[in-house]
Every structure is written in structure tokens, then in C-alpha cells.
Design a protein around this motif. Structure first.
Motif, PDB file in Angstrom:
ATOM      1  N   ASP A 203     -10.917   5.733   0.194  1.00 37.37           N
ATOM      2  CA  ASP A 203      -9.908   6.077  -1.283  1.00 37.37           C
ATOM      3  C   ASP A 203     -10.225   4.795  -2.331  1.00 37.37           C
ATOM      4  O   ASP A 203     -11.092   3.844  -2.038  1.00 37.37           O
ATOM      5  N   LEU A 206      -8.274   1.988  -7.052  1.00 34.01           N
ATOM      6  CA  LEU A 206      -7.954   2.099  -8.325  1.00 34.01           C
ATOM      7  C   LEU A 206      -6.845   0.927  -8.907  1.00 34.01           C
ATOM      8  O   LEU A 206      -6.529   0.113  -7.936  1.00 34.01           O
ATOM      9  N   ASN A 214       1.351   7.336  -6.547  1.00 38.03           N
ATOM     10  CA  ASN A 214       0.063   6.655  -6.984  1.00 38.03           C
ATOM     11  C   ASN A 214      -1.045   7.846  -6.668  1.00 38.03           C
ATOM     12  O   ASN A 214      -1.268   8.574  -5.677  1.00 38.03           O
ATOM     13  N   SER A 216      -3.910   8.544  -6.098  1.00 39.16           N
ATOM     14  CA  SER A 216      -5.068   7.849  -4.614  1.00 39.16           C
ATOM     15  C   SER A 216      -5.620   9.555  -4.257  1.00 39.16           C
ATOM     16  O   SER A 216      -6.757  10.110  -3.460  1.00 39.16           O
ATOM     17  N   SER A 243      -5.465   6.840 -14.267  1.00 38.08           N
ATOM     18  CA  SER A 243      -7.008   6.486 -13.165  1.00 38.08           C
ATOM     19  C   SER A 243      -7.485   5.372 -12.944  1.00 38.08           C
ATOM     20  O   SER A 243      -7.992   4.419 -12.270  1.00 38.08           O
TER      21      SER A 243
END
Length: 466
Positions: A203, A206, A214, A216, A243
């Protein structure tokens, strides 16, 4: 008017010719508007704001026309019905001037100068001067190309290879005696290679946000092995509710003919104003255990243009403690070709100390820039897994008689089991420098209070008005 209008002005120059700017008068509308606040929060004067806007417009026109000598007259105009007027009913600007007679006077003076120019036949002279100025503008950024050229690069090596210049030679492998239990090749079963299994990509990190969601999960995907590795580029200091992903990077390692390792990588970033492209592809051709040639192609954004560079260097392991490298490069920036050459020497003083000295020169259109780097690296331990080391470096560069000197130092040490302390410092001959101290730990969380020091310094500076 800002830099966003530069493509439009260049199109006007290409359509009507550069001579159109010799008869141009810049008119700034909304002349009675109040000036904005300055950097200190106080409104700037009307004359200062008018001078700033005039300077910006003139700079953009100079870039579009390719002539840094242009000085177009600037006038103000205001047709709003609420504009202040004098007794004759003429609109008056905040500086007390009546704008319409001023504009007519500029038009009349421009007409007279145009006729005088035609009588004195100065257009041909101006065209030659513009051609010389355009030729001077085609000089590529030599300091940038030189800095990229003399940067030390290690040759690519095969997976499981030893030193960065030593390559395995099949002739040096001593095979044992054949075993009576060995199966003849014609009776062996074909062994299929293992299937490549896709694995989840990590991931992206961020930036922190006040949003409860979130995002992600939007960037999760399965990454097949032995293919292109794609990663997002995250801007850690972006806007909230975003983001923070401004682009992506790709990377792929490959091997040609089972003996020539190579790598291709690139990245693309773009925001609301600028876009940047970078690509690097190179491969290392081993001639012997002590001789290897590395060639590559680079593409990167330099200002508003793309720089295409082809480079090649050969490294020779002169002895067990000394390696010599020589290379050439050719760069194409904005239609101008720049050629460069470099020499490099890597000397292993002790098993944990290394000295790297490099020098080079880049020339284009009878313009030359040359410089060099010297860097000493000292490892604090013989263990390869220990990242602690100290580096001291110095550099110089000479371009058009302007000599720039610089020095830098870096040191990292480990305190305890999970505490890493890194210090960096750099200083140049122009008096600019930076000092950075970074501590990374998982056990001494009280060190996080050091982050309050720059905040307190900034707060005290604001209170004092600095």
C-alpha cells in the motif's frame, strides 16, 4: 498574465513574426483596482504593484519573442462606470493620471518610432541581433548536464554476483567427478519452471488526513513477478482531502544473452501547472572480470524542455584496490547538442574506507563547463548489513568564469538497538548551507519532543516580526 500565457504568446510570435513585438503596447485593464496585500499582510502601494505587473508581463514577452532586450511600454486602462473622474469627465486612476491621453500618447510615439525605424533601416540589424540572442538561448544547461555526467554509477551485475565489477566466468568453475547415480540427459524428465504467482503490491504511504475514510484501497492491485514494477509517487505535503498521488514510477530489470544485466526505470509526475518526465535505461557489458562497459539513455525534464542524453563509460579494475573509469556523453536539449567526457578513480584505501575522485567537462556552442567531485567514504563496521558510515565530499564547477565551490558531510551512527542518528551538512561558496539532524527510534519516544524546537523558533520569529 502569468507563465500560463507563454504558449499563447509564442504562438503569436510564430504566426506574425518576432517583429510584431517591436510595435506592441501592453495595456493592463482594471487600472483602478485596489492593490493586493503584500507578504507582510499590509497593502502594497499602487506604484509598486504597477511596477511588479509590468515587469512580469515584459519578462514573458521577452521569453516568447526570444529577445531579452525588449522593453514594451505599459499603459493602464479603466472603463468601469464607478471609476473616479475629473471635472472634464475623464476617468482618473488612483495615481492621479488620466489614462486615455497617456495611452494615445504612447500610440503616437510608437507610430513615430516605427516610421523612423523604417527610414533608418534598422529592422535588418534587429533581426540579426535576435538571431544571435536566439542562438545564445539554445545553449543547454551545462552545469546540470555536467553534474549528471560526473555522478558515480556502479555497473549492473547479475543476481548473486559478487563485487560490482567482478562477473562469474564459467571457465573458472571446477566440476567434480561424475557420480554413478547421475541420470543420463536423454533419460531425464523435463522439469517445468515454477509458475509465477502474483502477490499483492504494498500500500502507498498516503499523507495524513482528517478524513475518516482511508482511500488506500483504491490503489491495491496484484503485482505479477518478473514483470514491470509499478509504484505510485506520493506527495507527503499535499492538500487535505486529496490522496497526494501525483504520478507513478515503473522499473524493470532484465538480462540479455544470460550475461548482460540491464535495467529500465521511469517516472511521470503532473500537477495543475507542471509535468515532469524521467526515464533511465542502461546495461552493463562485461568484457572480462576486470573490464566492464556501462551504456545508457536518459530522458528528463529540464525547465520546459526535455533533455535526451546518451552516455557510456568503461571501468577497469587496475588492481585490487584501484578502479579507473572513463566515459563520454551526448545530450540534446532544445535543438542544441552538448558533448561531455569524464574520468573517475575509485581507490580502496582500507577494507572500510574508499576515496572516489571524478572530473569532467561538457561543451556546447563554444561554451564549456568543467568541474569535479571528491568523496571519502568510511564504513564504521566491516559487516555489510551495518548501514553506519561517514562521508565527506567536496566539489567545484567553473562555467563562464563563475567558480562554484561546495562541501558536504554525512554521518550515521546507531545508539542502542533501535535508534539511528543521522547528521548531514552542506555549504557552498555563495554562503548557502544546510544542517540536518535526524533521529529514528522505536524505543526512545521522548526524542519526538525535539520537533518542538523549530516550531518555537518560528513562533518567536513571528512575535519579533522577523
Amino acid at each position: 498574465v502569468d507563465m500560463a500565457a507563454l504558449p499563447l504568446l509564442k504562438q503569436i510570435t510564430a504566426t506574425f513574426g518576432a517583429a510584431v513585438w517591436f510595435n506592441a503596447i501592453v495595456v493592463l485593464t482594471h487600472g483602478s483596482s485596489a492593490p493586493p496585500d503584500g507578504a507582510n499582510g499590509q497593502p502594497i502601494s499602487y506604484e509598486m504593484y504597477f511596477a511588479q505587473r509590468s515587469h512580469v508581463v515584459q519578462q514573458i514577452i521577452r521569453q516568447a519573442a526570444g529577445d531579452m532586450r525588449l522593453m514594451n511600454p505599459v499603459a493602464l486602462a479603466e472603463n468601469h462606470p464607478m471609476c473616479r473622474t475629473n471635472r472634464q469627465g475623464e476617468r482618473v486612476l488612483p495615481n492621479g493620471q488620466v489614462w486615455m491621453p497617456q495611452l494615445l500618447l504612447l500610440c503616437f510615439a510608437s507610430k513615430i518610432l516605427t516610421e523612423a525605424n523604417s527610414l533608418l533601416n534598422l529592422q535588418e540589424t534587429n533581426a540579426k541581433a535576435m538571431a544571435r540572442a536566439a542562438q545564445q538561448q539554445k545553449v543547454p544547461p551545462l552545469p546540470f548536464l555536467l553534474s549528471s555526467l560526473i555522478t558515480s554509477r556502479k555497473p549492473r551485475k547479475l543476481m548473486g554476483g559478487g563485487d560490482d565489477e567482478e562477473y562469474d566466468d564459467a571457465a573458472d568453475v571446477v566440476l567434480g567427478a561424475p557420480s554413478p547415480y547421475d541420470i543420463p540427459k536423454d533419460q531425464q524428465e523435463e522439469i517445468l519452471p515454477p509458475k509465477q504467482v502474483a502477490v499483492p503490491a504494498p500500500d502507498p504511504a498516503l499523507p495524513p488526513s482528517f478524513d475518516g475514510d482511508n482511500p488506500s484501497h483504491r490503489y491495491r492491485f496484484l503485482e505479477p513477478q518478473a514483470q514491470w514494477m509499478v509504484r505510485p509517487i506520493v506527495e507527503a505535503h499535499g492538500w487535505d482531502h486529496e490522496s497526494g498521488i501525483e504520478g507513478f514510477s515503473v522499473d524493470k530489470a532484465f538480462v540479455l544473452r544470460n550475461s548482460i544485466p540491464g535495467n529500465m526505470s521511469g517516472q511521470i509526475t503532473k500537477d495543475k501547472k507542471d509535468s515532469n518526465l524521467g526515464f533511465e535505461g542502461e546495461l552493463s557489458i562485461p568484457h572480462s572480470k576486470k573490464l566492464v562497459t556501462t551504456s545508457g539513455v536518459d530522458i528528463q525534464t529540464v525547465g520546459k524542455q526535455l533533455a535526451y542524453t546518451a552516455r557510456s563509460e568503461t571501468r577497469w579494475k587496475f588492481c585490487a584496490a584501484d578502479k579507473i573509469a572513463a566515459g563520454l556523453s551526448a545530450s540534446l536539449v532544445g535543438g542544441a547538442l552538448a558533448l561531455g567526457t569524464k574520468l573517475e578513480n575509485r581507490w580502496k584505501v582500507t577494507p572500510g574506507a574508499k576515496l572516489v575522485v571524478s572530473a569532467g567537462a561538457v561543451s556546447a556552442n563554444k561554451d564549456v563547463a568543467y568541474g569535479g567531485n571528491c568523496e571519502a567514504i568510511l564504513r564504521h563496521s566491516d559487516d555489510e548489513s551495518n548501514p553506519n558510515s561517514s562521508t565527506i565530499g567536496a566539489s567545484f564547477m567553473n562555467w563562464r568564469g563563475d567558480v562554484a565551490l561546495g562541501g558536504n558531510a554525512m554521518s550515521s551512527i546507531t545508539l542502542g538497538k533501535d535508534t539511528q542518528l543521522t547528521a548531514r551538512a552542506n555549504l557552498n561558496s555563495r554562503g548557502a548551507g544546510q544542517l540536518t539532524l535526524r533521529a529514528t527510534t522505536n524505543e526512545r519516544l521522548q526524542l519526538a519532543s525535539l520537533g518542538l524546537v523549530p516550531l518555537l523558533c518560528a513562533l518567536i520569529g513571528r512575535i519579533r516580526g522577523n
